[in-house]
Design a protein around this motif. Structure first.
Motif, PDB file in Angstrom:
ATOM      1  N   GLN A   1     -39.309  42.140  -7.129  1.00  0.00           N
ATOM      2  CA  GLN A   1     -39.041  43.262  -6.242  1.00  0.00           C
ATOM      3  C   GLN A   1     -39.814  43.036  -4.947  1.00  0.00           C
ATOM      4  N   ILE A   2     -39.132  43.213  -3.822  1.00  0.00           N
ATOM      5  CA  ILE A   2     -39.731  42.862  -2.535  1.00  0.00           C
ATOM      6  C   ILE A   2     -39.804  44.076  -1.621  1.00  0.00           C
ATOM      7  N   THR A   3     -40.971  44.266  -1.028  1.00  0.00           N
ATOM      8  CA  THR A   3     -41.138  45.212   0.073  1.00  0.00           C
ATOM      9  C   THR A   3     -41.569  44.409   1.299  1.00  0.00           C
ATOM     10  N   ILE A   4     -40.978  44.685   2.446  1.00  0.00           N
ATOM     11  CA  ILE A   4     -41.375  44.022   3.682  1.00  0.00           C
ATOM     12  C   ILE A   4     -41.610  45.080   4.746  1.00  0.00           C
ATOM     13  N   THR A   5     -42.682  44.908   5.512  1.00  0.00           N
ATOM     14  CA  THR A   5     -43.040  45.920   6.506  1.00  0.00           C
ATOM     15  C   THR A   5     -43.019  45.350   7.915  1.00  0.00           C
ATOM     16  N   ARG A   6     -42.712  46.237   8.833  1.00  0.00           N
ATOM     17  CA  ARG A   6     -42.699  45.898  10.258  1.00  0.00           C
ATOM     18  C   ARG A   6     -42.793  47.204  11.030  1.00  0.00           C
ATOM     19  N   ARG A   7     -43.547  47.206  12.117  1.00  0.00           N
ATOM     20  CA  ARG A   7     -43.719  48.441  12.891  1.00  0.00           C
ATOM     21  C   ARG A   7     -42.375  49.006  13.345  1.00  0.00           C
ATOM     22  N   ASN A   8     -41.559  48.148  13.934  1.00  0.00           N
ATOM     23  CA  ASN A   8     -40.209  48.553  14.342  1.00  0.00           C
ATOM     24  C   ASN A   8     -39.228  47.889  13.381  1.00  0.00           C
ATOM     25  N   THR A   9     -38.661  48.675  12.492  1.00  0.00           N
ATOM     26  CA  THR A   9     -37.849  48.108  11.414  1.00  0.00           C
ATOM     27  C   THR A   9     -36.377  47.896  11.783  1.00  0.00           C
ATOM     28  N   ALA A  10     -35.991  48.288  12.980  1.00  0.00           N
ATOM     29  CA  ALA A  10     -34.562  48.274  13.335  1.00  0.00           C
ATOM     30  C   ALA A  10     -33.911  46.915  13.091  1.00  0.00           C
ATOM     31  N   SER A  11     -34.624  45.850  13.433  1.00  0.00           N
ATOM     32  CA  SER A  11     -34.022  44.511  13.354  1.00  0.00           C
ATOM     33  C   SER A  11     -33.955  43.962  11.933  1.00  0.00           C
ATOM     34  N   ILE A  12     -34.621  44.605  10.969  1.00  0.00           N
ATOM     35  CA  ILE A  12     -34.615  44.079   9.595  1.00  0.00           C
ATOM     36  C   ILE A  12     -34.053  45.071   8.578  1.00  0.00           C
TER      37      ILE A  12
END
Length: 258
Positions: free
Chosen positions: A27-38
């Motif tokens: 199970q994968i969680t990925i974080t990014r400040r601005n998530t729009a592109s992912i």
């Protein structure tokens, strides 16, 4: 396993996609400040979040694919939420000792250097760790073996690994581009020239990986006396083909070391 990737840039996304495709039951969680592109990753079953601590308490492995200047900020966010966790850091220049001091003795610091070919199960991910974390590091090694190869190296070689395995991707792509350009000059359209050049490099790499021999042994199979191949190789060497590549790799390493 539950894998928490902090840093949804090119490398973080490539690792997430590789795990989805080539590693089972994670199970994968990925974080990014601005998530729009992912956000599209959610359609593939990945949890996407702008909160670095989202679900981090349940994570088996935390992978840091962030910039060096972001390390202290990110650790300040997540450290109150984690205990007895494995942190696998792909942060350039951040030593195991330095990271371990930052995260405390209750967590384990592993250093990794994957590349964006993780997405295709073809990364050469160099891994280093301290002896005390050998058992926990095996989970990280096994994960990245699913995404290509995962040689264990001395940490002192990590900067060199960055150049050879990560920057090396760009160097190999530049060769393919040059080969494509030559293909156009000798009569192919660019798509055909690119397809031939890329497949030829893939084939050469697979021969090396399969047979585990010195490249010159395979080159000898392709060259014939007074043939076109040796003539081309000699012309390239006269213009610094090998020496230029070696100098480029050494210059990149010098840049990392400052």
């Amino acid at each position: 396993m539950k894998i928490h990737i902090i840093g949804g840039g090119n490398l973080g996304v490539a690792i997430a996609k590789g795990i989805l495709k080539f590693s089972q039951g994670n199970q994968i969680t990925i974080t990014r400040r601005n998530t729009a592109s992912i956000l599209y990753l959610e359609e593939l079953g990945v949890t996407v979040s702008s909160d670095n601590t989202d679900g981090i308490q349940e994570a088996d492995i935390i992978i840091l694919t962030i910039k060096p200047y972001q390390v202290d900020i990110v650790l300040a966010e997540i450290l109150p939420q984690i205990n007895n966790k494995v942190l696998a850091s792909a942060v350039s220049g951040l030593s195991i000792e330095n990271l371990q001091n930052k995260i405390g003795a209750s967590n384990s610091a592993i250093r990794i250097m994957p590349n964006i070919a993780s997405q295709f199960g073809a990364s050469a991910t160099c891994i280093a760790f301290h002896e005390k974390d050998k058992e926990k590091a095996q989970y990280v090694v096994a994960l990245f073996e699913d995404l290509g190869t995962a040689p264990i190296i001395d940490e002192k070689l990590m900067d060199a690994a960055t150049v050879l395995a990560a920057s090396g991707t760009a160097f190999a792509l530049r060769y393919i581009r040059a080969s494509m350009q030559a293909g156009i000059e000798i009569g192919f359209d660019w798509k055909t020239a690119l397809a031939i050049s890329a497949q030829t490099v893939k084939g050469a790499a697979e021969m090396i990986m399969e047979e585990q021999v010195h490249p010159e042994q395979l080159i000898d199979r392709v060259t014939t006396p007074q043939g076109c191949t040796i003539a081309g190789l000699n012309e390239m060497e006269m213009h610094g083909f090998s020496s230029s590549l070696i100098r480029g790799i050494k210059t990149s390493l010098k840049q990392i070391k400052g």
